[in-house]
Design an enzyme around this catalytic site. Structure first.
Site, PDB file in Angstrom:
ATOM      1  N   HIS A 220      19.435  66.235 -60.989  1.00  0.00           N
ATOM      2  CA  HIS A 220      18.026  65.972 -61.302  1.00  0.00           C
ATOM      3  C   HIS A 220      17.892  64.773 -62.258  1.00  0.00           C
ATOM      4  CE1 HIS A 220      13.836  67.453 -62.179  1.00  0.00           C
ATOM      5  NE2 HIS A 220      14.050  66.753 -63.286  1.00  0.00           N
ATOM      6  N   GLU A 221      18.665  64.797 -63.341  1.00  0.00           N
ATOM      7  CA  GLU A 221      18.579  63.699 -64.313  1.00  0.00           C
ATOM      8  C   GLU A 221      19.114  62.394 -63.717  1.00  0.00           C
ATOM      9  OE1 GLU A 221      16.788  63.971 -66.915  1.00  0.00           O
ATOM     10  OE2 GLU A 221      16.580  66.139 -66.667  1.00  0.00           O
TER      11      GLU A 221
ATOM     12  N   HIS B  17      16.279  60.826 -61.832  1.00  0.00           N
ATOM     13  CA  HIS B  17      15.343  60.099 -62.709  1.00  0.00           C
ATOM     14  C   HIS B  17      15.942  58.739 -63.097  1.00  0.00           C
ATOM     15  CE1 HIS B  17      12.409  63.192 -63.426  1.00  0.00           C
ATOM     16  NE2 HIS B  17      13.201  64.005 -64.076  1.00  0.00           N
TER      17      HIS B  17
ATOM     18  N   ASP C 122       7.663  67.576 -64.829  1.00  0.00           N
ATOM     19  CA  ASP C 122       7.544  66.250 -64.194  1.00  0.00           C
ATOM     20  C   ASP C 122       6.324  66.218 -63.286  1.00  0.00           C
ATOM     21  OD1 ASP C 122       9.982  65.562 -65.307  1.00  0.00           O
ATOM     22  OD2 ASP C 122      11.119  66.155 -63.527  1.00  0.00           O
TER      23      ASP C 122
HETATM   24 ZN    ZN Z   1      12.790  65.974 -64.709  1.00  0.00          ZN
END
Ligand code: ZN
Length: 233
Positions: free
Chosen positions: A55-56, A59, A131
């Protein structure tokens, strides 16, 4: 804010029995002040850790690949406050206003986390909840407050606020539908842009994910090195 930052750094320095406040300690103090204390005691399964890293990485990679987005400063999967991980961007200079491209890039970057999970694990988690809340908020304001939808034009639509005495605007049903359509269109095009970038750079997404699982925190230089290694392959 600076006073509490330096104060925190001084406390950390004392705890480490160090004679001077180093940049490294200032960085740690900044993280604590901005993002809350590290929660190392939080028990995270390997699978959760892998999903958070992915996930990171999503981003970070989207932010990295978008021209004009704020540079990625650091990515971490050390839980802090309520977050399991964090990607931090730092503006190159002080900004007092934002243009449409910047806001659109923001939408793409925010969506990057969820999309990476979709691509790699083919499923969605609640981890992207915050988010998505921010994406909805920014996209709605772009359309309703900042007149950034070409179809609607430079008009402001204020919803009634139950906490203030100010009445909201009366919006025709037709306009309400149009606003929804425009907000959705905006989010969809940010989604498509971010998804395209992550699919194109899938090998890098995996490389950053693996590095995060191994090292927990990556600096801008670390990511730069991973990208350079990948390009040479
Ligand atoms: Zn996030």
């Amino acid at each position: 804010q600076l006073a509490s930052l330096v104060n925190e750094a001084a406390l950390l320095t004392t705890r480490k029995n160090s004679p001077t406040i180093s940049m490294e300690i200032l960085e740690a103090a900044k993280d604590k002040v901005l993002m809350g204390a590290e929660r190392r005691s939080l028990i995270i399964t390997d699978r959760e850790k892998r999903i958070t890293a992915c996930h990171e990485a999503g981003h970070a990679l989207v932010a990295w690949m978008l021209p004009g987005a704020d540079p990625v400063h650091k990515v971490t999967i050390i839980p802090r406050g309520r977050a399991l991980g964090l990607t931090m961007q730092l503006p190159e200079e002080e900004r007092n206003s934002h243009d449409r491209t910047f806001l659109f890039n923001n939408l793409c970057t925010l969506l990057g986390g969820r999309i990476a999970e979709e691509i790699v694990f083919n499923q969605m988690t609640t981890g992207a909840g915050n988010d998505i809340e921010r994406v909805s908020d920014i996209a709605r304001r772009m359309v309703c407050e900042w007149g950034m939808s070409e179809t609607i034009g430079p008009l402001t639509f204020r919803a009634s606020n139950p906490l203030s005495n100010q009445p909201g605007q009366i919006i025709s049903e037709q306009t309400a539908v149009l606003i929804d359509v425009e907000v959705k269109k905006l989010v969809q095009s940010a989604y498509d842009r971010a998804r395209g970038l992550l699919e194109e750079h899938r090998a890098l997404l995996d490389a950053i994910t693996d590095a995060l699982i191994e090292r927990e925190t990556l600096s801008r230089a670390d990511i730069q090195a991973i990208i350079a290694t990948n390009e040479r392959k």
